[in-house]
Design a protein around this motif. Structure first.
Motif, PDB file in Angstrom:
ATOM      1  N   GLY A 115      20.335   6.488 -13.969  1.00 30.47           N
ATOM      2  CA  GLY A 115      21.738   6.730 -14.273  1.00 30.47           C
ATOM      3  C   GLY A 115      22.264   8.085 -13.851  1.00 30.47           C
ATOM      4  O   GLY A 115      23.415   8.409 -14.131  1.00 30.47           O
ATOM      5  N   SER A 116      21.462   8.876 -13.120  1.00 27.66           N
ATOM      6  CA  SER A 116      21.872  10.244 -12.811  1.00 27.66           C
ATOM      7  C   SER A 116      22.785  10.351 -11.597  1.00 27.66           C
ATOM      8  O   SER A 116      23.464  11.373 -11.424  1.00 27.66           O
ATOM      9  N   HIS A 117      22.805   9.318 -10.732  1.00 31.17           N
ATOM     10  CA  HIS A 117      23.610   9.377  -9.523  1.00 31.17           C
ATOM     11  C   HIS A 117      24.348   8.057  -9.306  1.00 31.17           C
ATOM     12  O   HIS A 117      23.828   6.981  -9.600  1.00 31.17           O
ATOM     13  N   LEU A 118      25.561   8.179  -8.776  1.00 29.86           N
ATOM     14  CA  LEU A 118      26.371   7.043  -8.373  1.00 29.86           C
ATOM     15  C   LEU A 118      26.626   7.162  -6.878  1.00 29.86           C
ATOM     16  O   LEU A 118      27.029   8.225  -6.396  1.00 29.86           O
ATOM     17  N   ALA A 119      26.376   6.079  -6.128  1.00 30.91           N
ATOM     18  CA  ALA A 119      26.634   6.066  -4.686  1.00 30.91           C
ATOM     19  C   ALA A 119      27.761   5.093  -4.383  1.00 30.91           C
ATOM     20  O   ALA A 119      27.822   3.999  -4.947  1.00 30.91           O
ATOM     21  N   ILE A 120      28.654   5.488  -3.460  1.00 32.53           N
ATOM     22  CA  ILE A 120      29.842   4.717  -3.102  1.00 32.53           C
ATOM     23  C   ILE A 120      29.863   4.552  -1.590  1.00 32.53           C
ATOM     24  O   ILE A 120      29.742   5.528  -0.848  1.00 32.53           O
ATOM     25  N   GLY A 121      30.042   3.324  -1.117  1.00 37.94           N
ATOM     26  CA  GLY A 121      30.181   3.055   0.304  1.00 37.94           C
ATOM     27  C   GLY A 121      31.546   2.463   0.594  1.00 37.94           C
ATOM     28  O   GLY A 121      32.068   1.667  -0.192  1.00 37.94           O
ATOM     29  N   ASP A 122      32.152   2.821   1.736  1.00 35.34           N
ATOM     30  CA  ASP A 122      33.510   2.362   2.025  1.00 35.34           C
ATOM     31  C   ASP A 122      33.605   1.692   3.390  1.00 35.34           C
ATOM     32  O   ASP A 122      32.663   1.662   4.171  1.00 35.34           O
ATOM     33  N   GLY A 123      34.793   1.156   3.664  1.00 32.53           N
ATOM     34  CA  GLY A 123      35.033   0.418   4.887  1.00 32.53           C
ATOM     35  C   GLY A 123      35.090   1.278   6.122  1.00 32.53           C
ATOM     36  O   GLY A 123      35.065   0.746   7.238  1.00 32.53           O
ATOM     37  N   GLU A 124      35.160   2.579   5.960  1.00 33.93           N
ATOM     38  CA  GLU A 124      35.182   3.496   7.091  1.00 33.93           C
ATOM     39  C   GLU A 124      33.811   4.090   7.381  1.00 33.93           C
ATOM     40  O   GLU A 124      33.675   4.959   8.242  1.00 33.93           O
TER      41      GLU A 124
END
Length: 428
Positions: free
Chosen positions: A241-250
């Protein structure tokens, strides 16, 4: 299900060190739509090539059963695997073989969420469903969204969350199928969700690039991690729970520390195209990423900003249309993601086109055709190929699993056929 945690850990040890070359999981014949890592280190992938990959280090074991692109794959807590696809079905796998096919959705199944002896599915038919992970029995249906359901997650054993293109995240009683409340309302379509391990907060991402974190009890905003890039297509939380990763369309990956919601990394991860899926290794030291590349990239988290981006240079469907003649352009844009021109099918979603003209439809011995195409009396000629693309495969051969591609212009179809004649003819 074969467990290979020790071999996998050994195979990834070098990749976990700062400055090491990233590891590649190569073998799929199309873009990888989902990657997931089990608590013991086992990796599974879902691809546009209609296949599920189960990885022993960098060696895949292919699980074949879907009739269209596979969108999601999930390990089941009691052992085995679930996968979901564009064919509207969920398949349960045991020991590498299908144990149950879960039918009933009327649209593409986009996401899965396992919990105990159950697995939930989210579909573009506007619903979510809850199934027995043991035998595939339908346990509950969740209807009420005004658009496709893109994601599903368990807040706890009694509570299900669904995210929809209608701009809401809804909270449901898992036992009764009744809606309890809406935790996100009135915004842009919600593509993805990720929950804290203890359920205290929910991260969600939308089509307009919004990435926010909410308190699940109150609905109050905790953090806004929007970076002005759209859409958000991937969200994942490290096991601790220490990190959140986000991926996007770009093609960017943003990693934030959940302790203070500060941005640790903001990395351009692809040279072109989106990030479809992300997941952390069990120890949180590596990040698995999937996009238009047919390979999954495994990067050390500590050295993420120093890594080379995924290359899509070999993706024929991304060729600059201005650089090739019209017939080749039509093939690369409409056909190349599913078909090769050589005798090697290269694990694509469709069969090789080598020797196409004069060949009866459904004639490649080792390709799993739909019954509709295999039983048809179609022989591929200039006339039948033109008719196929003029009205679309689903109309030309009802029941085919070919994507609904049309080429409306007669000149474009003629140029494609001329190109296919040259490139698929037997070589001297």
């Amino acid at each position: 299900m074969i467990r290979v945690a020790l071999a996998l850990a050994a195979g990834l040890s070098a990749a976990g060190a700062a400055g090491a070359d990233p590891l590649l999981l190569e073998g799929h014949g199309g873009p990888v739509m989902d990657v997931t890592v089990a608590p013991d280190g086992q990796v599974a992938t879902a691809s546009f090539d209609n296949s599920v990959g189960l990885w022993n280090g960098t060696e895949p074991r292919w699980l074949e059963g879907h009739d269209a692109a596979v969108n999601a794959v999930a390990f089941l807590p009691g052992g085995g695997l679930a996968s979901a696809a564009d064919d509207f079905d969920v398949i349960l796998w045991r020991d590498g073989a299908p144990s149950a096919r879960l039918e009933g959705h009327a649209g593409k199944v986009m996401a899965l969420a396992p919990e105990g002896e159950r697995v939930a599915s989210a579909s573009w038919d506007g619903s979510a469903r809850l199934w027995s992970a043991a035998d595939g029995t339908l346990l509950q249906e969740f209807d009420g969204h005004d658009g496709p359901v893109n994601d599903v997650a368990f807040l706890d054993a009694r509570t299900l969350l669904t995210a929809s293109a209608d701009g809401t995240v809804r909270v449901w009683d898992a036992a009764t199928g009744t809606e309890a409340r809406q935790i996100v309302t009135g915004g842009f379509g919600v593509n993805r969700m990720a929950l804290a391990p203890d359920g205290a907060w929910l991260a969600y991402g939308t089509v307009d690039g919004t990435a926010r974190v909410l308190d699940t009890a109150t609905g109050d905003e905790i953090a806004d991690l929007s970076a002005g890039r759209r859409p958000i297509l991937a969200l994942t939380v490290s096991p601790d729970g220490s990190h959140l990763a986000i991926g996007d369309g770009e093609g960017h990956i943003l990693v934030a520390r959940t302790g203070d919601w500060s941005v640790l990394h903001d990395f351009r991860a692809t040279d072109r195209g989106p990030i479809w899926s992300l997941d952390f290794a069990p120890d949180g030291a590596r990040l698995y990423a999937a996009g238009l590349d047919a390979a999954v990239h495994v990067w050390p988290l500590a050295d993420l900003d120093a890594q080379d981006a995924m290359s899509t240079a070999d993706a024929a469907f991304l060729t600059d249309p201005a650089t090739v003649p019209n017939g080749e352009r039509q093939f690369k844009r409409k056909c190349s993601v599913c078909h090769t021109l050589t005798g090697d099918g290269a694990r694509r979603a469709g069969p090789t086109l080598a020797g196409l003209f004069g060949r009866p439809a459904g004639a490649i011995a080792d390709y799993p055709y739909s019954d509709a195409l295999a039983d048809s009396d179609v022989t591929w000629t200039a006339e039948t190929v033109s008719a196929l693309f003029e009205i679309g495969p689903a109309h030309y051969v009802p029941g085919t699993k070919m994507p609904m591609q049309r080429i409306a212009g007669a000149e474009d179809r003629a140029d494609l056929i001329d190109y296919l004649r040259r490139e698929t003819a037997p070589k001297e």
